[in-house]
Write a protein that holds these residues in place. Structure first.
Motif, mmCIF file in Angstrom:
data_model
loop_
_atom_site.group_PDB
_atom_site.id
_atom_site.type_symbol
_atom_site.label_atom_id
_atom_site.label_comp_id
_atom_site.label_asym_id
_atom_site.label_seq_id
_atom_site.Cartn_x
_atom_site.Cartn_y
_atom_site.Cartn_z
ATOM 1 N N SER A 1 0.827 -1.204 0.000
ATOM 2 C CA SER A 1 0.000 0.000 0.000
ATOM 3 C C SER A 1 0.862 1.255 0.000
ATOM 4 O O SER A 1 0.540 2.245 -0.671
ATOM 5 N N ARG A 2 1.954 1.198 0.738
ATOM 6 C CA ARG A 2 2.874 2.340 0.790
ATOM 7 C C ARG A 2 3.520 2.586 -0.569
ATOM 8 O O ARG A 2 3.645 3.725 -1.009
ATOM 9 N N CYS A 3 3.879 1.509 -1.243
ATOM 10 C CA CYS A 3 4.510 1.625 -2.553
ATOM 11 C C CYS A 3 3.527 2.185 -3.581
ATOM 12 O O CYS A 3 3.907 2.965 -4.469
ATOM 13 N N LEU A 4 2.260 1.814 -3.442
ATOM 14 C CA LEU A 4 1.234 2.271 -4.383
ATOM 15 C C LEU A 4 0.906 3.748 -4.223
ATOM 16 O O LEU A 4 0.224 4.333 -5.072
ATOM 17 N N THR A 5 1.385 4.373 -3.127
ATOM 18 C CA THR A 5 1.166 5.809 -2.968
ATOM 19 C C THR A 5 2.088 6.621 -3.882
ATOM 20 O O THR A 5 1.895 7.829 -4.043
#
Length: 202
Positions: free
Chosen positions: A101-105
């Motif tokens: 999820s952090r990477c998708l930000t």
């Protein structure tokens, strides 16, 4: 070649230290023998090199992000997680999801200018690749063989096998940037087949 302009009054430019050392025109310079047009064109040449450098760096960031997402997906689907006790598996999966999820930000978007014919060519290329991906699970051997024929269309030096002429014709109608992206996508598919130890059918 990347140009990093240095402060100079004779060139007609004055270093603008407020934005990453990019040059600007010194309109008060009366010493420079160049015409106003020559001075502006020289400045635009320098700025163009910075724009191209920015696009390369953004493309690299986009590729790094995709590699991270691919690695995270591989970790989430590894057999090591399946074999863990329920509590441990939940902890690991939640941790992986949090990183995902952090990477998708992070979003990196590079627009490629295309005319109508180039848009149609790219659509056809993507359609052919998507149809290949659809049969990966049902018939991985044939899918890999077809992927190789697509990959051969991306190279002037065909190492082995044949070239898919329909794919090649569509690919040649794409922009140079799109051709590079297509080649990277196909290489990623071939790497996936190698991980599955798939042997292609001649």
């Amino acid at each position: 070649m990347d140009i990093d302009p240095s402060p100079s009054t004779s060139s007609g430019f004055l270093m603008d230290l407020t934005y990453s050392g990019l040059p600007r025109i010194d309109e008060n310079n009366t010493v420079d023998p160049k015409s106003p047009k020559e001075r502006v064109l020289e400045l635009l040449d320098i700025l163009e090199s910075h724009v191209e450098k920015l696009r390369r760096e953004a493309a690299q960031l986009e590729e790094d992000r995709d590699h991270l997402l691919s690695s995270l997906d591989s970790v989430r689907n590894t057999d090591l997680i399946v074999d863990l006790p329920d509590n441990d598996r939940d902890d690991v999966c939640q941790y992986a999801e949090r990183i995902m999820s952090r990477c998708l930000t992070v979003e990196v978007k590079i627009l490629t200018q295309r005319d109508k014919m180039q848009e149609e060519a790219l659509h056809q290329v993507n359609h052919l690749i998507d149809s290949l991906v659809m049969c990966v699970k049902s018939d991985p051997e044939s899918a890999k063989a077809r992927c190789i024929t697509f990959m051969n269309a991306c190279s002037s030096n065909v190492v082995h096998g044949i070239t898919d002429k329909k794919f090649e014709s569509a690919l040649l109608g794409c922009t140079v940037d799109d051709q590079k992206r297509v080649k990277k996508r196909l290489q990623g598919l071939l790497n996936y087949f190698d991980k599955l130890n798939v042997t292609s059918i001649p």
